[in-house]
Design a protein around this motif. Structure first.
Motif, PDB file in Angstrom:
ATOM      1  N   ASP A 136       0.707  -1.150  -0.152  1.00 25.76           N
ATOM      2  CA  ASP A 136       0.194   0.029   0.081  1.00 25.76           C
ATOM      3  C   ASP A 136       0.903   1.147  -0.162  1.00 25.76           C
ATOM      4  O   ASP A 136       0.791   1.952   0.902  1.00 25.76           O
ATOM      5  CB  ASP A 136      -0.976   0.173   1.215  1.00 25.76           C
ATOM      6  CG  ASP A 136      -2.414  -0.839   0.971  1.00 25.76           C
ATOM      7  OD1 ASP A 136      -2.423  -1.347  -0.278  1.00 25.76           O
ATOM      8  OD2 ASP A 136      -3.126  -0.952   1.611  1.00 25.76           O
ATOM      9  N   ASN A 195      -2.797  -4.223  -1.843  1.00 23.42           N
ATOM     10  CA  ASN A 195      -3.875  -4.159  -2.345  1.00 23.42           C
ATOM     11  C   ASN A 195      -4.317  -2.954  -3.123  1.00 23.42           C
ATOM     12  O   ASN A 195      -5.005  -2.884  -4.212  1.00 23.42           O
ATOM     13  CB  ASN A 195      -4.978  -4.678  -1.675  1.00 23.42           C
ATOM     14  CG  ASN A 195      -5.449  -4.032  -0.572  1.00 23.42           C
ATOM     15  OD1 ASN A 195      -4.384  -3.583   0.186  1.00 23.42           O
ATOM     16  ND2 ASN A 195      -6.683  -3.535  -0.543  1.00 23.42           N
ATOM     17  N   HIS A 230       2.137  -7.948   2.373  1.00 21.08           N
ATOM     18  CA  HIS A 230       1.317  -6.906   2.859  1.00 21.08           C
ATOM     19  C   HIS A 230       0.342  -7.600   3.685  1.00 21.08           C
ATOM     20  O   HIS A 230      -0.028  -6.939   4.630  1.00 21.08           O
ATOM     21  CB  HIS A 230       0.567  -6.310   1.464  1.00 21.08           C
ATOM     22  CG  HIS A 230      -0.367  -5.125   1.898  1.00 21.08           C
ATOM     23  ND1 HIS A 230       0.135  -3.987   2.454  1.00 21.08           N
ATOM     24  CD2 HIS A 230      -1.612  -5.308   1.385  1.00 21.08           C
ATOM     25  CE1 HIS A 230      -1.303  -3.154   2.510  1.00 21.08           C
ATOM     26  NE2 HIS A 230      -2.251  -3.901   2.100  1.00 21.08           N
ATOM     27  N   HIS A 270      -1.209  -3.775   6.107  1.00 23.53           N
ATOM     28  CA  HIS A 270      -2.390  -3.852   5.668  1.00 23.53           C
ATOM     29  C   HIS A 270      -3.490  -3.840   6.748  1.00 23.53           C
ATOM     30  O   HIS A 270      -4.732  -3.031   6.351  1.00 23.53           O
ATOM     31  CB  HIS A 270      -2.769  -5.152   5.116  1.00 23.53           C
ATOM     32  CG  HIS A 270      -3.992  -5.349   4.333  1.00 23.53           C
ATOM     33  ND1 HIS A 270      -4.733  -4.709   3.588  1.00 23.53           N
ATOM     34  CD2 HIS A 270      -4.780  -6.751   4.259  1.00 23.53           C
ATOM     35  CE1 HIS A 270      -5.806  -5.060   3.175  1.00 23.53           C
ATOM     36  NE2 HIS A 270      -5.931  -6.272   3.443  1.00 23.53           N
TER      37      HIS A 270
HETATM   38 FE   LIG Z   1      -4.013  -2.971   2.395  1.00 21.47          FE
END
Ligand SMILES: [Fe+2]
Length: 250
Positions: free
Chosen positions: A39, A69, A162, A202
């Motif tokens: 991220d 993501n 992540h 995350h």
């Molecule tokens: Fe994330």
């Protein structure tokens, strides 16, 4: 001793540029490398990737990252990766790299990872094609991490993801979303190699410290969790404790 600075979920866009830099300018005095647990951007655009590269590039120490993501949100992870690599930053996906630091070889294996959940409360590879695809994705990323970890010859080995490999570092998040925050397969991959430290992000509302079933220290370095530009962890020190006295860097 090797000192590793780590953070995740920095979510850089044009409005964030300059926010981390003052703390980063001092990083080479405090750590030998910087690892970032995904991220990197807000929406995964190439423009944001260039903003990230501006903020975290040219630090004077090696920088190694995985995507998160958010870095996939614009469906162009390859272009995002290239923009970051063009700034001299190493991006790992089911791959490993070795850094020569202070006379030691630091191995870093990384993957974004994926969700799926943890023992007793996880998705299973059964039923609809969509569910098999979901769990197949989980297993593919975890297998990539395991192979990368086992491929490295080094003095100290770090896993960088992540998504979370254990539920302990998710404590503080709603239980209902644990399956979207990590998976046990990443923990199994970490335990399949002589990993010294596992770093992930995350889980913004999670906890910093956990341990895999095999005993590997896990640290959730999401920026909202550590509440500073980076934490510093030490490897190959006389003490078994990875948490450095420098962890209070702001
Ligand atoms: Fe994330």
């Amino acid at each position: 001793m090797i000192r590793i600075a780590a953070v995740g979920d920095v979510h850089v866009d044009k409005d964030v540029v300059g926010r981390y830099r003052p703390a980063l300018e001092e990083l080479p005095d405090r750590a030998d490398a910087l690892l970032i647990a995904g991220d990197l951007t807000r929406h995964g655009t190439v423009q944001e990737a260039k903003c990230f590269a501006t903020e975290f590039g040219g630090l004077g120490v090696p920088v190694v990252v995985v995507l998160g993501n958010h870095d996939h949100q614009s469906d162009q992870p390859d272009a995002v990766t290239k923009a970051i690599e063009d700034a001299g930053i190493t991006v790992l996906e089911s791959a490993a790299t070795v850094l020569e630091l202070r006379g030691h070889r630091l191995g870093i294996a990384g993957t974004k990872g994926f969700g799926g959940g943890f023992a007793g409360a996880c998705a299973s590879n059964f039923g609809e094609r969509e569910m098999k695809d979901f769990v197949g994705t989980t297993e593919r990323y975890a297998a990539g991490l395991g192979e990368a970890l086992r491929s490295v010859r080094c003095d100290a080995l770090v896993a960088l993801t992540h998504y979370a490999p254990v539920p302990e570092t998710l404590v503080g998040e709603p239980l209902e979303i644990y399956p979207f925050l990590g998976c046990y397969q990443l923990g199994q991959a970490i335990d399949s190699a002589p990993t010294a430290l596992a770093l992930h992000g995350h889980a913004h509302h999670g906890s910093e410290r956990g341990r895999t079933p095999g005993g590997v220290p896990v640290r959730n370095v999401a920026h909202p969790v550590i509440k500073q530009a980076y934490n510093v962890y030490q490897l190959l020190s006389d003490s078994d404790d990875v948490d450095s006295e420098l962890a209070a860097v702001s």
